[in-house]
Design a protein around this motif. Structure first.
Motif, short mmCIF file in Angstrom:
data_model
loop_
_atom_site.label_atom_id
_atom_site.label_comp_id
_atom_site.label_asym_id
_atom_site.label_seq_id
_atom_site.Cartn_x
_atom_site.Cartn_y
_atom_site.Cartn_z
N ALA A 15 0.82 -1.22 0.00
CA ALA A 15 0.00 0.00 0.00
C ALA A 15 0.86 1.27 0.00
CB ALA A 15 -0.93 -0.01 1.21
N LYS A 16 2.19 1.09 0.04
CA LYS A 16 3.07 2.27 0.22
C LYS A 16 4.25 2.31 -0.74
CE LYS A 16 2.20 2.76 5.16
NZ LYS A 16 2.75 2.49 6.49
N PHE A 17 4.09 1.83 -1.94
CA PHE A 17 5.25 1.73 -2.84
C PHE A 17 5.96 3.07 -3.07
CE2 PHE A 17 3.48 -2.36 -4.85
CZ PHE A 17 4.33 -3.15 -4.10
N GLY A 18 5.20 4.15 -3.25
CA GLY A 18 5.82 5.45 -3.51
C GLY A 18 6.77 5.85 -2.39
N GLU A 19 6.25 5.79 -1.16
CA GLU A 19 7.08 6.14 0.00
C GLU A 19 8.27 5.20 0.13
OE1 GLU A 19 4.58 6.21 3.65
OE2 GLU A 19 2.98 6.62 2.21
N THR A 20 8.03 3.93 -0.18
CA THR A 20 9.09 2.93 -0.02
C THR A 20 10.26 3.18 -0.95
OG1 THR A 20 7.50 1.30 0.74
CG2 THR A 20 9.58 0.45 -0.11
N VAL A 21 9.99 3.49 -2.22
CA VAL A 21 11.12 3.72 -3.12
C VAL A 21 11.88 4.99 -2.72
CG1 VAL A 21 10.18 2.39 -5.06
CG2 VAL A 21 9.77 4.83 -4.97
N GLU A 22 11.17 5.98 -2.18
CA GLU A 22 11.85 7.18 -1.68
C GLU A 22 12.75 6.83 -0.48
OE1 GLU A 22 8.82 10.12 -0.89
OE2 GLU A 22 8.20 10.17 -3.00
N LEU A 23 12.20 6.01 0.40
CA LEU A 23 12.95 5.57 1.58
C LEU A 23 14.21 4.79 1.18
CD1 LEU A 23 12.71 5.25 4.77
CD2 LEU A 23 11.64 3.04 4.28
N LEU A 24 14.07 3.93 0.19
CA LEU A 24 15.22 3.14 -0.26
C LEU A 24 16.31 4.04 -0.82
CD1 LEU A 24 13.39 0.10 -1.88
CD2 LEU A 24 14.79 0.06 0.20
N GLU A 25 15.89 5.04 -1.59
CA GLU A 25 16.88 5.96 -2.16
C GLU A 25 17.61 6.72 -1.04
OE1 GLU A 25 15.53 8.28 -5.49
OE2 GLU A 25 17.49 9.24 -5.71
N ARG A 26 16.85 7.20 -0.06
CA ARG A 26 17.47 7.93 1.06
C ARG A 26 18.42 7.04 1.86
NH1 ARG A 26 12.31 9.87 2.16
NH2 ARG A 26 12.05 8.54 4.00
N ALA A 49 3.43 -3.07 -15.44
CA ALA A 49 4.09 -1.86 -15.93
C ALA A 49 3.43 -0.58 -15.42
CB ALA A 49 4.10 -1.88 -17.46
N GLN A 50 2.12 -0.63 -15.23
CA GLN A 50 1.44 0.59 -14.76
C GLN A 50 1.94 1.01 -13.39
OE1 GLN A 50 -2.70 -0.63 -15.77
NE2 GLN A 50 -3.00 1.60 -15.66
N ALA A 51 2.19 0.01 -12.55
CA ALA A 51 2.72 0.32 -11.22
C ALA A 51 4.15 0.85 -11.34
CB ALA A 51 2.69 -0.93 -10.34
N VAL A 52 4.95 0.21 -12.19
CA VAL A 52 6.34 0.67 -12.37
C VAL A 52 6.36 2.12 -12.84
CG1 VAL A 52 8.44 0.29 -13.75
CG2 VAL A 52 7.24 -1.67 -12.72
N LYS A 53 5.46 2.44 -13.75
CA LYS A 53 5.35 3.82 -14.23
C LYS A 53 5.05 4.79 -13.08
CE LYS A 53 2.98 6.37 -17.87
NZ LYS A 53 1.97 6.26 -18.93
N ALA A 54 4.25 4.33 -12.14
CA ALA A 54 3.89 5.17 -10.99
C ALA A 54 5.04 5.33 -10.01
CB ALA A 54 2.67 4.58 -10.29
N PHE A 55 6.01 4.39 -10.04
CA PHE A 55 7.16 4.53 -9.13
C PHE A 55 8.10 5.63 -9.63
CE2 PHE A 55 7.13 -0.42 -8.57
CZ PHE A 55 5.92 -0.35 -7.92
N ARG A 56 8.13 5.81 -10.96
CA ARG A 56 9.14 6.65 -11.58
C ARG A 56 9.28 8.05 -10.97
NH1 ARG A 56 13.53 5.16 -13.78
NH2 ARG A 56 13.90 6.08 -11.74
N PRO A 57 8.18 8.78 -10.74
CA PRO A 57 8.35 10.13 -10.17
C PRO A 57 8.88 10.12 -8.74
CG PRO A 57 6.11 9.79 -11.00
CD PRO A 57 6.77 8.47 -11.04
N HIS A 58 8.91 8.99 -8.08
CA HIS A 58 9.34 8.93 -6.68
C HIS A 58 10.82 8.67 -6.50
CE1 HIS A 58 5.33 9.11 -4.88
NE2 HIS A 58 4.94 8.50 -5.99
N THR A 59 11.53 8.35 -7.59
CA THR A 59 12.95 8.03 -7.44
C THR A 59 13.71 8.26 -8.74
OG1 THR A 59 14.56 6.34 -6.82
CG2 THR A 59 12.60 5.56 -7.95
N SER A 60 14.99 8.60 -8.56
CA SER A 60 15.85 8.68 -9.74
C SER A 60 16.69 7.42 -9.86
CB SER A 60 16.74 9.92 -9.65
OG SER A 60 17.47 9.87 -8.44
N LEU A 61 16.53 6.48 -8.93
CA LEU A 61 17.30 5.23 -9.00
C LEU A 61 16.82 4.38 -10.17
CD1 LEU A 61 17.45 4.03 -5.28
CD2 LEU A 61 19.22 5.23 -6.58
N PRO A 62 17.72 3.57 -10.74
CA PRO A 62 17.29 2.66 -11.81
C PRO A 62 16.21 1.68 -11.32
CG PRO A 62 19.69 2.82 -11.73
CD PRO A 62 19.17 3.52 -10.52
N LEU A 63 15.17 1.52 -12.14
CA LEU A 63 14.11 0.55 -11.85
C LEU A 63 14.49 -0.76 -12.54
CD1 LEU A 63 11.06 2.96 -12.36
CD2 LEU A 63 11.94 2.09 -10.17
#
Ligand code: DX5
Ligand code: ZN
Length: 216
Positions: A15-26, A49-63
């Motif tokens: 339920a928290k993928f956006g926050e999680t990818v930000e947390l991982l980058e930090r 892919a739709q979910a992956v697309k939604a992760f993109r704005p939350h991180t600059s790390l390679p997906l």
């Protein structure tokens, strides 16, 4: 080769993928490992892919998208459009078209990678070593996080690494499944440089320290 840590968000709160990818980058992750499961190649269904697309704005790390799907060829474009940075296809999913699929991924401007299951011989990855940007060896049966590392994988990593050296191709070698702070050294000594870790990272009380220690 530089060691890269690729935490798998499979072990995180869905339920928290956006926050999680930000947390991982930090916390110092190098890649975001995205486990795409279609309910067919492996029993569970995760996300596409739709979910992956939604992760993109939350991180600059390679997906880093690990496609556990039966017909990868039909999915490559949508993951490229979702701005995946690495697309990994299973050799077992479409043996005949492996090279063609890797070429297609590259033509889409994405890093191409191939993966084998624990029951597949290392030699089946050799043709991919000639053209892929990365190869992945599963060290658990794909489908679920939190399983035990299969030690026989170490010999397979060595075989793939030696083959790449013979080819003169310094490509990334990723290992996925059951990696802990205890066994990561063996995985790296065998020749791997991209370390996927799901439960080890997400069960940690100090994610940044765990990621740093996994890197060695
Ligand atoms: C398994 C997945 C792995 C998994 C790893 O099918 O490909 O990426 O999330 O999880 P751990 O590190 O818990 O084994
Ligand atoms: Zn994976």
């Amino acid at each position: 080769m530089k060691i890269k840590i690729a935490p798998s968000i499979l072990a995180s709160d869905f339920a928290k993928f956006g926050e999680t990818v930000e947390l991982l980058e930090r916390n110092g992750a190098d890649y975001i490992h995205c486990d795409v499961m279609d309910g067919n190649f492996v029993p569970p269904i995760t996300f596409g892919a739709q979910a992956v697309k939604a992760f993109r704005p939350h991180t600059s790390l390679p997906l880093d998208c690990h496609l556990m799907v039966t017909r990868p060829a039909a999915r490559l474009e949508e993951f490229a459009n979702a701005r995946a940075d690495i697309i990994t296809v299973h050799v077992e999913a479409d043996r005949e078209n492996l090279i063609k699929n890797l070429e297609k991924i590259k033509a889409l401007g994405v890093k191409a990678s191939a993966v084998i299951n624990p029951s597949t011989r290392a030699e089946e990855l050799f043709p991919a070593c000639e053209i892929a940007d990365m190869v992945l060896l599963m060290s658990v049966v794909p489908g679920w996080g939190g399983q035990k590392f299969i030690p026989e994988t170490l010999k397979k990593i060595e075989a793939v690494k030696n083959y790449c050296i013979r080819l003169g191709r310094d490509i990334d070698i990723e290992v996925d499944g059951g990696i802990t702070e205890d066994n990561v050294k063996d995985v790296i000594s065998a020749g791997a440089n991209v370390i996927v870790a799901g439960s080890t990272v997400f069960r940690s009380p100090d994610m940044a320290a765990t990621i740093a220690r996994l890197r060695g």
